[in-house]
Scaffold this motif. Structure first.
Motif, PDB file in Angstrom:
ATOM      1  N   HIS A  63       0.841  -1.202   0.000  1.00 19.02           N
ATOM      2  CA  HIS A  63       0.000   0.000   0.000  1.00 19.02           C
ATOM      3  C   HIS A  63       0.876   1.252   0.000  1.00 19.02           C
ATOM      4  O   HIS A  63       0.662   2.189  -0.781  1.00 19.02           O
ATOM      5  N   ARG A  64       1.878   1.281   0.840  1.00 22.02           N
ATOM      6  CA  ARG A  64       2.783   2.427   0.900  1.00 22.02           C
ATOM      7  C   ARG A  64       3.593   2.564  -0.389  1.00 22.02           C
ATOM      8  O   ARG A  64       3.762   3.653  -0.913  1.00 22.02           O
ATOM      9  N   LEU A  65       4.083   1.453  -0.892  1.00 26.83           N
ATOM     10  CA  LEU A  65       4.863   1.489  -2.126  1.00 26.83           C
ATOM     11  C   LEU A  65       4.026   2.002  -3.291  1.00 26.83           C
ATOM     12  O   LEU A  65       4.514   2.745  -4.153  1.00 26.83           O
ATOM     13  N   PHE A  66       2.774   1.597  -3.344  1.00 26.03           N
ATOM     14  CA  PHE A  66       1.882   1.955  -4.447  1.00 26.03           C
ATOM     15  C   PHE A  66       1.715   3.467  -4.567  1.00 26.03           C
ATOM     16  O   PHE A  66       1.598   4.005  -5.673  1.00 26.03           O
ATOM     17  N   PHE A  67       1.705   4.160  -3.451  1.00 28.39           N
ATOM     18  CA  PHE A  67       1.465   5.610  -3.456  1.00 28.39           C
ATOM     19  C   PHE A  67       2.749   6.435  -3.309  1.00 28.39           C
ATOM     20  O   PHE A  67       2.676   7.663  -3.248  1.00 28.39           O
ATOM     21  N   ASP A  68       3.896   5.817  -3.270  1.00 24.34           N
ATOM     22  CA  ASP A  68       5.146   6.501  -2.971  1.00 24.34           C
ATOM     23  C   ASP A  68       5.813   7.032  -4.247  1.00 24.34           C
ATOM     24  O   ASP A  68       6.307   6.263  -5.075  1.00 24.34           O
ATOM     25  N   THR A  69       5.837   8.356  -4.396  1.00 30.01           N
ATOM     26  CA  THR A  69       6.451   8.970  -5.576  1.00 30.01           C
ATOM     27  C   THR A  69       7.978   8.911  -5.535  1.00 30.01           C
ATOM     28  O   THR A  69       8.626   9.186  -6.561  1.00 30.01           O
ATOM     29  N   ARG A  70       8.555   8.578  -4.380  1.00 33.22           N
ATOM     30  CA  ARG A  70      10.014   8.452  -4.327  1.00 33.22           C
ATOM     31  C   ARG A  70      10.508   7.295  -5.190  1.00 33.22           C
ATOM     32  O   ARG A  70      11.679   7.245  -5.557  1.00 33.22           O
ATOM     33  N   ALA A  73      12.324   8.187 -10.952  1.00 31.43           N
ATOM     34  CA  ALA A  73      13.562   8.917 -11.219  1.00 31.43           C
ATOM     35  C   ALA A  73      13.455  10.399 -10.883  1.00 31.43           C
ATOM     36  O   ALA A  73      14.445  11.019 -10.499  1.00 31.43           O
ATOM     37  N   ASN A  74      12.259  10.980 -11.029  1.00 35.34           N
ATOM     38  CA  ASN A  74      12.102  12.402 -10.725  1.00 35.34           C
ATOM     39  C   ASN A  74      11.389  12.654  -9.410  1.00 35.34           C
ATOM     40  O   ASN A  74      11.107  13.814  -9.062  1.00 35.34           O
ATOM     41  N   GLY A  75      11.057  11.593  -8.668  1.00 36.39           N
ATOM     42  CA  GLY A  75      10.393  11.754  -7.379  1.00 36.39           C
ATOM     43  C   GLY A  75       8.961  12.240  -7.475  1.00 36.39           C
ATOM     44  O   GLY A  75       8.407  12.744  -6.490  1.00 36.39           O
ATOM     45  N   GLN A  76       8.330  12.079  -8.645  1.00 35.65           N
ATOM     46  CA  GLN A  76       6.971  12.595  -8.835  1.00 35.65           C
ATOM     47  C   GLN A  76       5.983  11.552  -9.343  1.00 35.65           C
ATOM     48  O   GLN A  76       4.802  11.847  -9.486  1.00 35.65           O
ATOM     49  N   ALA A 144      16.455   2.175 -12.412  1.00 36.89           N
ATOM     50  CA  ALA A 144      17.256   0.983 -12.632  1.00 36.89           C
ATOM     51  C   ALA A 144      16.992   0.020 -11.479  1.00 36.89           C
ATOM     52  O   ALA A 144      16.644   0.446 -10.373  1.00 36.89           O
ATOM     53  N   PRO A 145      17.118  -1.285 -11.706  1.00 35.22           N
ATOM     54  CA  PRO A 145      16.861  -2.249 -10.628  1.00 35.22           C
ATOM     55  C   PRO A 145      17.614  -1.933  -9.334  1.00 35.22           C
ATOM     56  O   PRO A 145      17.045  -2.027  -8.241  1.00 35.22           O
ATOM     57  N   LEU A 146      18.880  -1.561  -9.445  1.00 32.95           N
ATOM     58  CA  LEU A 146      19.654  -1.266  -8.241  1.00 32.95           C
ATOM     59  C   LEU A 146      19.093  -0.049  -7.516  1.00 32.95           C
ATOM     60  O   LEU A 146      19.112   0.002  -6.274  1.00 32.95           O
ATOM     61  N   GLU A 147      18.566   0.919  -8.257  1.00 32.44           N
ATOM     62  CA  GLU A 147      17.971   2.095  -7.619  1.00 32.44           C
ATOM     63  C   GLU A 147      16.729   1.716  -6.813  1.00 32.44           C
ATOM     64  O   GLU A 147      16.482   2.287  -5.739  1.00 32.44           O
ATOM     65  N   VAL A 148      15.950   0.763  -7.323  1.00 32.90           N
ATOM     66  CA  VAL A 148      14.790   0.282  -6.560  1.00 32.90           C
ATOM     67  C   VAL A 148      15.256  -0.309  -5.235  1.00 32.90           C
ATOM     68  O   VAL A 148      14.716   0.011  -4.164  1.00 32.90           O
ATOM     69  N   ALA A 149      16.273  -1.156  -5.287  1.00 37.60           N
ATOM     70  CA  ALA A 149      16.788  -1.786  -4.068  1.00 37.60           C
ATOM     71  C   ALA A 149      17.343  -0.753  -3.097  1.00 37.60           C
ATOM     72  O   ALA A 149      17.158  -0.861  -1.870  1.00 37.60           O
ATOM     73  N   GLN A 150      18.013   0.248  -3.612  1.00 40.03           N
ATOM     74  CA  GLN A 150      18.572   1.283  -2.739  1.00 40.03           C
ATOM     75  C   GLN A 150      17.474   2.070  -2.036  1.00 40.03           C
ATOM     76  O   GLN A 150      17.601   2.421  -0.854  1.00 40.03           O
ATOM     77  N   LEU A 151      16.385   2.344  -2.745  1.00 39.52           N
ATOM     78  CA  LEU A 151      15.255   3.040  -2.125  1.00 39.52           C
ATOM     79  C   LEU A 151      14.590   2.184  -1.058  1.00 39.52           C
ATOM     80  O   LEU A 151      14.169   2.686  -0.010  1.00 39.52           O
ATOM     81  N   ILE A 152      14.486   0.890  -1.307  1.00 34.60           N
ATOM     82  CA  ILE A 152      13.926  -0.016  -0.305  1.00 34.60           C
ATOM     83  C   ILE A 152      14.817  -0.029   0.938  1.00 34.60           C
ATOM     84  O   ILE A 152      14.333   0.050   2.078  1.00 34.60           O
ATOM     85  N   ARG A 153      16.100  -0.108   0.735  1.00 31.06           N
ATOM     86  CA  ARG A 153      17.028  -0.119   1.868  1.00 31.06           C
ATOM     87  C   ARG A 153      16.931   1.188   2.667  1.00 31.06           C
ATOM     88  O   ARG A 153      16.980   1.174   3.902  1.00 31.06           O
TER      89      ARG A 153
END
Length: 412
Positions: A63-70, A73-76, A144-153
């Motif tokens: 639920h949080r991921l679905f609405f998270d603009t972070r 790439a542009n945070g929007q 990029a896949p690594l960027e997704v993982a970095q945001l999760i971390r």
């Protein structure tokens, strides 16, 4: 479809009822209509490829991921940017706009947990795999896949560990993008990505539709089919006439059947080609994408067992019926989810009915198409009044917006 035919024959006996008979229904009619009611919607199918599909903790994370603009790439851009709850999880655009403009429009995710295939061309075989496509698409979230993982971390590590019991090796991944990953790091990254998708899927599976006027009409028929007054307060004569046409002469129910008004299959109905210079191959291209996809039910990142994944194991890969064919969309809330067709080629339901009433054969280009597309519909021959009645019936499939449901809005 074979199970539906006997009931279609029975239904057609009253397809042209009018006047006082418009609200008269036989037991066979009622039994037929019951199959289209939300009351008949079966429980969500098991998701053996997603071990947390029904875990409330995973749904909360999703639920949080679905609405998270972070997560862009542009945070929007968020999933909710193109799947807006107030528009029944669509965006009202011919083609969605995120970092760029997509090739097709955004279908609703309501009821998508019942479909074996996702996207208009069915190029994904699960909601968790589907969620990963836009995240990595340069025209959508652009990560990029690594960027997704970095945001999760950075933002979700604690919740991630609560759901999955460990950090999935997040600490083994580089903290900055750039450089080559080892085979082990790539495996860790794929595991993280799959778990992101599985969490979003857990959230999407919990979204529910509320009964529409059509469902209340069927419920009233079940209680007392002879109470004409009660029936008339739920659906007008014109709407009931449209329902009879939809189920009978107009033959809409041959593809738009069941509680979600879809057979989940693929058809070429000759919709206008959005870009003749780059034809959309539909299911033919979707099958090719499935064969290359690293996140299907058959992949190492699936939780499915050897006996599962029958859709992928018996995937139909060839045939002219795949060329330019697109998935039958649900008609739930269709009156409020314009525009229509895979790229929004038709702006109104009037245009949709006009196309079905007098269809144009599919566009064919020898240089671009692998074979001549199969044409799946025949002219209906309806009058203007009858087409208007069918559209009036489609209005009765609109569910109330679930604005008081916390899942229908961004988490606080």
């Amino acid at each position: 479809m074979k199970r539906l035919l006997p009931l279609l024959v029975a239904w057609c006996s009253l397809a042209f009822a009018g006047g006082e008979e418009i609200y008269r229904f036989t037991p066979s009619d009622i039994h037929f209509l019951e199959r289209f009611s939300l009351q008949a919607l079966p429980p969500l199918p098991p998701a053996p490829d997603n071990g947390v599909a029904d875990d409330p903790r995973a749904a909360a994370l999703g639920h949080r991921l679905f609405f998270d603009t972070r997560l862009s790439a542009n945070g929007q851009v968020a999933c909710a940017s193109c799947h807006q709850p107030q528009k029944y999880f669509t965006d009202g655009l011919p083609r969605s706009r995120a970092l760029g403009i997509t090739r097709r429009n955004a279908p609703t995710i309501l009821g998508a947990g019942h479909s074996p295939w996702l996207f208009w061309d069915g190029r994904k075989d699960s909601l968790w795999s589907q969620a990963l496509g836009p995240l990595q698409d340069p025209g959508e979230h652009g990560l990029a896949p690594l960027e997704v993982a970095q945001l999760i971390r950075r933002y979700y590590r604690g919740e991630f560990e609560q759901v999955f019991g460990d950090s999935a090796g997040l600490d083994r991944l580089p903290k900055r993008s750039g450089g080559r990953l080892s085979r082990r790091q790539r495996a860790v990254l794929n595991r993280v990505l799959s778990r992101v998708g599985k969490s979003i899927m857990a959230y999407e599976r919990r979204l529910q539709l509320r009964p529409a006027r059509f469902d209340r009409f069927v419920a009233q028929l079940q209680r007392d089919s002879g109470d004409r007054g009660a029936l008339a307060t739920l659906m007008t004569e014109g709407e009931v006439a449209g329902m009879r046409l939809f189920m009978g002469r107009a033959n809409c129910a041959s593809c738009h059947n069941g509680p979600l008004f879809t057979n989940y299959e693929f058809h070429n109905i000759g919709a206008p080609e959005p870009d003749p210079a780059q034809v959309d191959l539909g299911r033919y291209g979707g099958v090719a994408a499935l064969e290359k996809d690293g996140f299907t039910c058959l992949s190492p990142w699936s939780d499915a067992g050897a006996e599962d994944c029958l859709e992928m194991r018996f995937l139909k890969k060839q045939g002219p019926e795949l060329v330019g064919a697109f998935k039958t969309p649900t008609l739930r809330n269709v009156a409020h989810t314009a525009p229509y067709m895979q790229s929004g080629q038709l702006a109104t339901l009037e245009q949709v009915l006009a196309h079905y009433n007098n269809p144009t054969p599919p566009y064919y280009d020898r240089e671009q198409h692998p074979s001549r597309p199969h044409f799946d519909i025949l002219p209906l021959g309806l009058s203007e009044e009858q087409m208007g009645q069918v559209i009036a019936f489609l209005e009765t499939l609109t569910s109330p917006l679930s604005e008081d449901d916390p899942l229908w809005r961004a988490p606080e």
